[in-house]
Design an enzyme around this catalytic site. Structure first.
Site, PDB file in Angstrom:
ATOM      1  N   ASN A   1       1.410   8.658  -5.780  1.00  0.00           N
ATOM      2  CA  ASN A   1       1.976   7.571  -4.970  1.00  0.00           C
ATOM      3  C   ASN A   1       1.831   6.282  -5.768  1.00  0.00           C
ATOM      4  O   ASN A   1       0.737   5.738  -5.874  1.00  0.00           O
ATOM      5  CB  ASN A   1       1.215   7.497  -3.636  1.00  0.00           C
ATOM      6  CG  ASN A   1       1.641   6.308  -2.800  1.00  0.00           C
ATOM      7  OD1 ASN A   1       2.654   5.659  -3.087  1.00  0.00           O
ATOM      8  ND2 ASN A   1       0.873   6.018  -1.757  1.00  0.00           N
TER       9      ASN A   1
ATOM     10  N   LYS B   1       3.009   3.423  -5.093  1.00  0.00           N
ATOM     11  CA  LYS B   1       2.995   2.202  -4.261  1.00  0.00           C
ATOM     12  C   LYS B   1       3.950   1.164  -4.860  1.00  0.00           C
ATOM     13  O   LYS B   1       5.015   1.543  -5.352  1.00  0.00           O
ATOM     14  CB  LYS B   1       1.555   1.692  -4.100  1.00  0.00           C
ATOM     15  CG  LYS B   1       0.620   2.826  -3.656  1.00  0.00           C
ATOM     16  CD  LYS B   1      -0.744   2.392  -3.242  1.00  0.00           C
ATOM     17  CE  LYS B   1      -1.552   3.619  -2.835  1.00  0.00           C
ATOM     18  NZ  LYS B   1      -2.835   3.287  -2.232  1.00  0.00           N
TER      19      LYS B   1
ATOM     20  N   HIS C   1       1.837   6.362   5.938  1.00  0.00           N
ATOM     21  CA  HIS C   1       0.741   5.980   5.034  1.00  0.00           C
ATOM     22  C   HIS C   1      -0.056   4.837   5.682  1.00  0.00           C
ATOM     23  O   HIS C   1       0.518   3.980   6.357  1.00  0.00           O
ATOM     24  CB  HIS C   1       1.308   5.550   3.681  1.00  0.00           C
ATOM     25  CG  HIS C   1       0.243   5.378   2.652  1.00  0.00           C
ATOM     26  ND1 HIS C   1      -0.539   4.238   2.588  1.00  0.00           N
ATOM     27  CD2 HIS C   1      -0.204   6.197   1.677  1.00  0.00           C
ATOM     28  CE1 HIS C   1      -1.415   4.376   1.599  1.00  0.00           C
ATOM     29  NE2 HIS C   1      -1.236   5.549   1.032  1.00  0.00           N
TER      30      HIS C   1
ATOM     31  N   GLU D   1      -1.181   2.198   4.575  1.00  0.00           N
ATOM     32  CA  GLU D   1      -0.730   0.846   4.235  1.00  0.00           C
ATOM     33  C   GLU D   1       0.512   0.466   5.042  1.00  0.00           C
ATOM     34  O   GLU D   1       0.730  -0.709   5.342  1.00  0.00           O
ATOM     35  CB  GLU D   1      -0.480   0.751   2.717  1.00  0.00           C
ATOM     36  CG  GLU D   1      -1.806   0.732   1.962  1.00  0.00           C
ATOM     37  CD  GLU D   1      -1.768   1.297   0.553  1.00  0.00           C
ATOM     38  OE1 GLU D   1      -0.663   1.457  -0.001  1.00  0.00           O
ATOM     39  OE2 GLU D   1      -2.851   1.583   0.013  1.00  0.00           O
TER      40      GLU D   1
ATOM     41  N   GLU E   1      -6.156  11.073   4.432  1.00  0.00           N
ATOM     42  CA  GLU E   1      -6.554   9.943   3.594  1.00  0.00           C
ATOM     43  C   GLU E   1      -7.469   9.023   4.385  1.00  0.00           C
ATOM     44  O   GLU E   1      -6.987   8.130   5.102  1.00  0.00           O
ATOM     45  CB  GLU E   1      -5.312   9.161   3.143  1.00  0.00           C
ATOM     46  CG  GLU E   1      -4.352   9.982   2.318  1.00  0.00           C
ATOM     47  CD  GLU E   1      -3.546   9.094   1.397  1.00  0.00           C
ATOM     48  OE1 GLU E   1      -3.644   9.284   0.185  1.00  0.00           O
ATOM     49  OE2 GLU E   1      -2.844   8.206   1.887  1.00  0.00           O
TER      50      GLU E   1
ATOM     51  N   GLY F   1      -8.100   3.431  -2.634  1.00  0.00           N
ATOM     52  CA  GLY F   1      -8.128   2.312  -3.563  1.00  0.00           C
ATOM     53  C   GLY F   1      -9.485   1.640  -3.682  1.00  0.00           C
ATOM     54  O   GLY F   1      -9.603   0.555  -4.243  1.00  0.00           O
TER      55      GLY F   1
ATOM     56  N   SER G   1      -8.857   7.778  -3.654  1.00  0.00           N
ATOM     57  CA  SER G   1      -9.603   7.655  -4.916  1.00  0.00           C
ATOM     58  C   SER G   1      -9.797   8.987  -5.642  1.00  0.00           C
ATOM     59  O   SER G   1     -10.829   9.203  -6.276  1.00  0.00           O
ATOM     60  CB  SER G   1     -10.953   6.960  -4.689  1.00  0.00           C
ATOM     61  OG  SER G   1     -10.745   5.649  -4.203  1.00  0.00           O
TER      62      SER G   1
HETATM   63  P1  PGA Z   1      -5.803   5.872  -4.265  1.00  0.00           P
HETATM   64  O1  PGA Z   1      -4.579   5.859  -3.217  1.00  0.00           O
HETATM   65  O2  PGA Z   1      -5.780   7.186  -4.965  1.00  0.00           O
HETATM   66  O3  PGA Z   1      -5.529   4.706  -5.181  1.00  0.00           O
HETATM   67  O4  PGA Z   1      -7.044   5.700  -3.456  1.00  0.00           O
HETATM   68  C1  PGA Z   1      -4.267   7.020  -2.470  1.00  0.00           C
HETATM   69  C2  PGA Z   1      -3.126   6.718  -1.530  1.00  0.00           C
HETATM   70  O5  PGA Z   1      -3.092   5.652  -0.943  1.00  0.00           O
HETATM   71  O6  PGA Z   1      -2.227   7.560  -1.353  1.00  0.00           O
END
Ligand code: PGA
Length: 246
Positions: A9, A11, A91, A93, A159, A165, A203
């Site tokens: 992803n 983003k 997601h 976010e 998640e 992140g 992460s």
């Molecule tokens: P990350 O993001 O691996 O940077 O923690 C995962 C995601 O949001 O899909």
């Protein structure tokens, strides 16, 4: 034996130059049981598809509408037209910064399936819920509202929001336990005959991927930061491939 799924992803990251550099470094022996996809920002779907034909394409979001006067929206039909096999839905976010509700997410899942794109439903609890021991209830509630009206053809990504992140990863036991809960809830909502793959996200990197893929209920990974560099994404893919053959 089932497949493993690895979805990057990106983003709001990327450029045509970055995609070309990524594609030049990408070198991975395909494993027919490992499906690897990348979700770049919408404008780069076509470039990524052309530059990196070894990977499948995923979109990061889709509209609930097939078409119409909805400025700024992109439909599941459009991303299907560009070759996407998958679309992320719900997601954290999107839930957090775009106020996406469970009702909207349920509609997006239907829109994706209607367009023939496999939705990847993202669920996960906030840190406060984990600290209060309420994570199972939160995730079960997200699943119940999202899956009320859809067919059993989807992937789910667990998640935990506190792990996205942040460099904090759920331990393999925390991930595996929640995946077992999700499988049980999905079986009761959609029927037990259809196995729904559950990916872990939060992460994931080259160092923790082995331990996560070794968990019996972990069917893949949704990777943010570590998918931006070909070297780290390839290392995670190697780890998935190794797990499939051992
Ligand atoms: P990350 O993001 O691996 O940077 O923690 C995962 C995601 O949001 O899909």
């Amino acid at each position: 034996m089932t497949n493993l799924y690895l979805i990057g992803n990106w983003k709001q990251h990327g450029s045509r130059a970055a995609i070309q550099a990524f594609a030049q470094q990408w070198s991975f022996d395909a494993n027919p049981r490992l499906r690897i996809a990348i979700a770049p920002p919408f404008p780069y779907l076509q470039t990524l598809g052309e530059e990196l034909p070894d990977c499948e394409l995923a979109a990061q979001d889709c509209s609930v509408y097939a078409q119409g006067a909805f400025t700024g929206e992109v439909s599941a039909e459009m991303v299907a037209d560009l070759g996407c096999q998958f679309v992320l839905v719900g997601h954290s976010e999107r839930r957090q910064y775009h106020d996406e509700t469970d009702e909207l997410i349920a509609k997006k899942l239907v829109a994706a399936q209607s367009a023939g794109v496999t939705p990847v439903l993202c669920v996960g609890e906030q840190q406060a819920a984990r600290e209060a021991g309420e994570q199972e209830g939160v995730v079960r509630a997200q699943l119940r509202s999202a899956l009320a009206t859809i067919q059993p053809n989807l992937l789910i990504a667990y998640e935990p929001v506190w792990a996205i992140g942040t460099g904090l990863t759920a331990t393999p036991d925390q991930a595996n336990d929640m995946h077992a809960v999700i499988k049980q809830e999905v079986a009761s909502l959609l029927g037990a005959s259809h196995a729904t793959p559950i990916l872990y996200g939060g992460s994931v990197n080259a160092d923790n991927a082995d331990a996560l893929f070794a968990c019996p209920h972990v069917d893949g990974a949704l990777v943010g930061g570590a998918s931006l560099e070909a070297a780290s994404f390839m290392a995670i893919a190697q780890s998935a491939s190794y797990n499939l053959s051992h």
